[in-house]
Design an enzyme around this catalytic site. Structure first.
Site, short mmCIF file in Angstrom:
data_model
loop_
_atom_site.label_atom_id
_atom_site.label_comp_id
_atom_site.label_asym_id
_atom_site.label_seq_id
_atom_site.Cartn_x
_atom_site.Cartn_y
_atom_site.Cartn_z
N GLY A 1 0.94 -6.90 8.41
CA GLY A 1 1.19 -7.20 9.81
C GLY A 1 0.07 -8.01 10.45
O GLY A 1 0.27 -8.67 11.47
N GLU A 2 -1.10 -7.98 9.84
CA GLU A 2 -2.25 -8.73 10.37
C GLU A 2 -2.31 -10.12 9.75
O GLU A 2 -3.27 -10.87 9.97
CB GLU A 2 -3.55 -7.96 10.09
CG GLU A 2 -3.74 -6.78 11.01
CD GLU A 2 -2.62 -5.76 10.90
OE1 GLU A 2 -2.35 -5.27 9.79
OE2 GLU A 2 -1.97 -5.49 11.93
N ARG B 1 2.12 6.27 16.39
CA ARG B 1 0.77 5.77 16.71
C ARG B 1 0.58 5.71 18.22
O ARG B 1 -0.54 5.90 18.72
CB ARG B 1 0.59 4.36 16.11
CG ARG B 1 0.32 4.33 14.63
CD ARG B 1 -1.10 3.90 14.31
NE ARG B 1 -1.36 2.49 14.48
CZ ARG B 1 -1.32 1.57 13.53
NH1 ARG B 1 -0.98 1.91 12.30
NH2 ARG B 1 -1.63 0.31 13.78
N SER C 1 3.10 -4.60 3.29
CA SER C 1 2.04 -4.55 4.28
C SER C 1 1.64 -5.97 4.63
O SER C 1 1.91 -6.90 3.87
CB SER C 1 0.80 -3.86 3.71
OG SER C 1 1.10 -2.56 3.27
N TRP D 1 4.99 0.04 5.63
CA TRP D 1 4.06 0.61 4.66
C TRP D 1 3.88 2.12 4.79
O TRP D 1 2.93 2.67 4.22
CB TRP D 1 2.71 -0.11 4.77
CG TRP D 1 2.21 -0.24 6.18
CD1 TRP D 1 2.50 -1.23 7.06
CD2 TRP D 1 1.31 0.64 6.85
NE1 TRP D 1 1.85 -1.02 8.26
CE2 TRP D 1 1.12 0.12 8.15
CE3 TRP D 1 0.65 1.82 6.49
CZ2 TRP D 1 0.29 0.75 9.10
CZ3 TRP D 1 -0.16 2.45 7.43
CH2 TRP D 1 -0.32 1.90 8.71
N ASN E 1 3.70 -3.19 13.63
CA ASN E 1 3.45 -4.03 14.80
C ASN E 1 4.06 -5.42 14.67
O ASN E 1 4.14 -5.97 13.58
CB ASN E 1 1.94 -4.18 15.01
CG ASN E 1 1.28 -4.92 13.85
OD1 ASN E 1 1.19 -4.39 12.75
ND2 ASN E 1 0.84 -6.14 14.09
N TRP F 1 -8.49 2.74 7.08
CA TRP F 1 -8.94 2.03 8.27
C TRP F 1 -10.16 2.70 8.90
O TRP F 1 -11.17 2.07 9.17
CB TRP F 1 -7.78 1.92 9.26
CG TRP F 1 -8.03 0.99 10.42
CD1 TRP F 1 -9.18 0.30 10.71
CD2 TRP F 1 -7.08 0.62 11.42
NE1 TRP F 1 -9.00 -0.47 11.84
CE2 TRP F 1 -7.71 -0.29 12.30
CE3 TRP F 1 -5.75 0.98 11.67
CZ2 TRP F 1 -7.06 -0.83 13.40
CZ3 TRP F 1 -5.10 0.44 12.78
CH2 TRP F 1 -5.75 -0.46 13.63
N ASP G 1 1.70 0.51 15.46
CA ASP G 1 2.71 0.47 14.40
C ASP G 1 3.60 1.72 14.41
O ASP G 1 3.09 2.84 14.58
CB ASP G 1 2.06 0.45 13.01
CG ASP G 1 1.42 -0.86 12.66
OD1 ASP G 1 0.66 -1.38 13.48
OD2 ASP G 1 1.67 -1.36 11.56
N THR H 1 0.83 -1.20 0.00
CA THR H 1 0.00 0.00 0.00
C THR H 1 0.86 1.26 0.00
O THR H 1 0.37 2.34 -0.28
CB THR H 1 -0.91 0.04 1.24
OG1 THR H 1 -0.08 0.00 2.42
CG2 THR H 1 -1.88 -1.14 1.26
N ASP I 1 -1.08 -2.64 19.00
CA ASP I 1 -0.99 -2.40 17.55
C ASP I 1 -0.56 -0.98 17.21
O ASP I 1 -1.05 -0.38 16.26
CB ASP I 1 -2.32 -2.74 16.84
CG ASP I 1 -2.18 -2.65 15.32
OD1 ASP I 1 -1.17 -3.15 14.80
OD2 ASP I 1 -3.06 -2.06 14.67
#
Lengths: 601, 601
Positions: A193-194, A351, A191, A264, A282, A558, A326, A176, A324
């Site tokens: 991390g999830e 963050r 990207s 990202w 994260n 998001w 990041d 992204t 989370d």
């Protein structure tokens, strides 16, 4: 004013004149020095998002009007913004990642590039199908597709020059970020991390697409291009070598292989030291009990030598992340006064809610203060160790899995997400789009399967307690002292990149779709409602003697994932759907560029 | 200026005062008489698209600027336009036919209605997924979905009040027309002339959705609500009864059952005579040899009694069509001087390139002249029989199937398609968006299968020969003499509905995406590039003392089908893809409303 042939000539001269600094490699640094262009996503390599243009100023900004508009032909979240080089604008879209070259003379379409991508990639994009834009250098446009393909296009014709696959969407790897060109290299990240991706950054030769170096965020020293003896970090109040296996020893077993630390965000570069800067995301999973240790070097600022990729220094903001938070937000390079001393600073709004000021040459920690007083997961940053002093009450590690830890501030999307701040050398202040959102966080055990979500937490989000009841603030920050100078409340998170100018006007967009102009004191001068919510970044340029302001609108990202993906369960979108449900009362899916100027004389 | 409570009061008074004219049935006629509203798609029941508002005038129009914008959240062709009633705007989108109620105070979304429809309906929409907008009456919004479902919504809440299925998409029946409310009835039609649909118009009780009457375009007299003795038509220089089986005897066998005559245009109504007017589309198939005879009453203007549906008079413009010159374009009701005499006229710009003036009470033919000199399929209209004098060279009937008949003007999409013209009572002129496009037409034999294309001709389209090389003109027309007063060339077809105003400004949009203002002499005063190509209709209204102009942009429709549906073979889109291929150099898919006003004082 320069345009057409004269512009080309100026460009050539600029390259010749500043040649020693960048070895004939790229025209991009020179192009960014001419404020008529907006040749990089952040305007320049220092990520300042500042323009010397001042035709639009604090006195006339109230008369700004729409000059022209352009639909990208794509809906959902539009992050990043258009580039302007000479008489051409390059506009990108989210997946499927269209690129348009527009003739600024009449806004006709010189060419368009519409890559075909397997739409299954959408299923492994955690937080909308966003793209943060294209890069320009030496007559080429660089596009980072969602499916990890990096493409070089001829900027004149839109024809493909080369392309290279940089990751594997089947394993949850997507892209992204905008590619960034520094000298002769085009640099990109990853990207996911999830999805248990192993974060890294890769540099390619901009002329051929050949990989020059790759540097992972976690794992063995060699993989990370960390030299145990010379890569430094803030330790006990001073810089010291990180030592052997600095990452491996902070993970249990092989968890680092699926340990996140994705890349990202926005990268910056300082040609004086040849260092490039970026942050890592994260650690995976979001359930902290599954990954004991500091999880280095997730959540870390990296300073790397551009030529070799070797890490000069590292600084981990949030060891063993439990929220989370990041660390991918932009590093803004600015020469500022810190506690009375002139410093080559790096300023970073994390963050986690702390604004950090570091010495960008050495990596020394100078300032770390909350940029929203509502931050409660840590009381402060210990300036000696550089580590946060975590509040046990808001530690999901301590409260444990399957317990709903309520009232953590900020929420997972942070006091600020990727939406980049702006620095005005004229005022010495940083203008920061922020989120004012808290969360309930309930971790749970999750098993890893390649390409499947590897999250391990349920979230809900809601407005932070405050006098104004809103979910965001647009603030001015003094990075030398770590203080909020002023704060302008907003109904929703400010998810748009800011722009400051020599005209003493600062611009940003809102999720409802307003672009706003404020003066250096935060007083609102003007606003305009664009077709959709704004998560793009405001840019400026000059063409034929007129200064323009441009911004993409297209709700998503998001914060806007509920509208973008048609989700309606409050916990969907990693908790954002419920938190931002009221957005549907104010805006709607879209995808267009709106361009502003003063009224014609 | 009236707003809020005062507006409500005004509304109530207006209803009471004009009660005898519409029997307490609907507030819509009264609402259209207040120029602060734009309460019907054409502004009023006479289809004039004229506004008494004059804050924006020929002297200040050059200072118009964008006031606000709104994305519909849908891409592809956006026909029709928003309605304004009091402080609320109702915006629609193409398939899947979203409806938004916007608060004009702050453009927030009061409610939205997003019907779920089977996307397979798209496959049976010949010329893009367009919708020509919603209707308002008595606190209800009427939406005609693509899948033929007609829905009544509570205008305050967006809740469904009733819905009724008006056709069968499996048999190629879809709906693109706006519903029209006249008195207590909501009236709708059907699309699908390219699928062998049998055209008809149906009136429903606006309060319950109960069918009141239905009237077919072809077949037995009773089905058509034609009274052989009292339904009149122009015959030998005067009006005469149509006689028994006026349709049946003009078809071979049962061809009338799949004979087209669809009804997807704009309807008008004259409360003085209680007559409603509309036109019918092409006879199916496009291969004329497969359907000998006049194919009545395709290609016909119908005047029907609103209460009973009975046809008072009929006039067939193009007997035995050989070119797809649908007769669905709007009937504009205007009291004008025709050859020196005051007439209750009906003016109609037909796809076949002739501008017709009829006596709207009796149906007598008064004027029939070419409104583009390039028209070559007929030399003129015989004023005694009312029939065109067909040029044998350009008759696919005569040249026969599997022969490519080249150079026919206009092309199948006509000298004008559904994009509605405007009539200014102030100037007495009609302002007409036109196409300047010719075609090659090669018919072939085709078999009928329900729900499958039943076209029977291959087409290609290209710019008409002319000095300016463009594909369109925006013209002013004197309907009393049948003469073009002025003609303003455009690069592409003018596929947008026009608006004239008491401020002596006429507005229209272009396929490249410009909205333009011209004075009564066709001099361009102003233009602005909206996000996408304009095929919507320009509307105006007043809110809190400010006059606004609004238009939907979103390229598509027949002319824009290449971009809208991603087609690239020149013969695709019934020949439009090749003809309009250059559009891609100027605009892009989109879907948004742009609203303009004079600069705030």
């Amino acid at each position: 004013m320069l345009s057409g042939k004269n512009f080309k000539r100026w460009q050539q001269c600029a390259i010749l004149m500043s040649a020693p600094a960048f070895a004939f490699a790229s025209d991009i640094e020179a192009l960014t020095k001419n404020p008529q262009n907006w040749a990089m996503q952040a305007g320049g390599m220092a990520n300042q998002r500042y323009s010397e243009l001042k035709q639009i100023n604090k006195d006339n900004a109230k008369t700004l009007q729409v000059a022209w508009t352009f639909s990208t032909g794509v809906l959902r979240g539009h992050e990043g913004g258009p580039l302007v080089v000479g008489d051409t604008m390059y506009v990108h879209s989210p997946f499927p990642n269209h690129v348009y070259a527009l003739n600024l003379e009449d806004q006709s379409i010189k060419w368009k590039y519409e890559p075909k991508q397997d739409p299954s990639v959408i299923a492994v994009m955690c937080c909308d199908t966003v793209s943060r834009g294209v890069a320009y250098s030496n007559g080429k446009i660089f596009l980072q597709q969602a499916d990890t393909t990096l493409v070089a296009l001829d900027a004149k014709t839109g024809k493909e020059l080369w392309k290279v696959v940089t990751g594997n969407p089947k394993a949850g790897e997507t892209t992204t970020n905008a590619p960034h060109v520094f000298k002769d290299k085009v640099i990109t990240g990853v990207s996911g991390g999830e999805f248990g991706v192993r974060g890294r950054i890769t540099a390619y030769d901009m002329n051929t697409g050949k990989e020059v170096w790759k540097a992972f965020s976690t794992g063995p020293d060699a993989d990370m291009r960390i030299n145990p003896a010379t890569t430094m970090t803030w330790t006990d109040g001073k810089m010291a070598p990180v030592g052997k296996d600095s990452s491996l020893k902070t993970w249990k077993g092989d968890q680092w292989k699926i340990g996140g630390g994705t890349t990202w965000g926005w990268y910056s570069y300082d040609s004086a030291t040849n260092l490039m800067y970026y942050g890592t995301g994260n650690p995976s999973t979001w359930n902290p009990r599954q990954r004991p240790g500091d999880n280095k070097w997730s959540m870390t600022i990296f300073a790397r030598d551009l030529d070799t990729g070797e890490a000069k220094w590292v600084y981990q903001m949030t060891p063993h992340d439990e929220w989370d938070y990041d660390g991918v937000n932009e590093m803004i390079l600015a020469d500022i006064k810190v506690k009375g001393q002139n410093r080559k600073a790096l300023v970073h709004f994390d963050r986690n809610g702390f604004g950090y000021t570091l010495d960008r040459v050495t990596g020394a920690l100078l300032v770390a203060e909350k940029f929203d007083p509502v931050v409660n997961w840590a009381s402060s940053i210990d300036m000696k160790s550089g580590r946060p002093i975590v509040n046990a009450k808001y530690s999901p590690e301590l409260t444990g899995p399957d317990v709903n830890n309520k009232g953590i501030c900020p929420s997972a999307l942070g006091t600020k997400d990727q939406q980049p701040a702006s620095y005005s050398p004229k005022t010495g202040l940083f203008y920061v789009p922020t989120n004012h959102v808290c969360m309930d966080y309930e971790p749970f055990k999750v098993d890893y399967t390649a390409g499947q979500p590897y999250i391990g937490s349920t979230l809900s989000m809601y407005p932070a307690p405050s006098s104004h009841g809103g979910m965001g603030n647009f603030i001015a920050w003094d990075a030398g002292t770590g203080k909020v100078v002023w704060s302008k409340p907003e109904k929703f998170s400010v998810w748009s990149g800011a722009l400051s100018t020599a005209g003493d006007v600062v611009f940003y967009g809102t999720l409802e779709g307003y672009i706003k102009a404020v003066d250096n004191n935060g007083k609102e001068l003007w606003k305009f409602k664009t077709p959709s919510g704004i998560i793009g970044n405001v840019n400026t340029w000059e063409f034929k003697g007129r200064q323009y302001i441009g911004v993409l609108s297209g709700i998503g990202g998001w914060a806007g994932i509920g509208l973008a993906a048609g989700l309606d369960k409050p916990n969907d979108g990693l908790g954002a759907v419920g938190g931002y449900k009221d957005l549907a009362k104010y805006t709607n899916l879209g995808g267009s560029l709106t361009v502003f100027a003063l009224p014609p004389k």
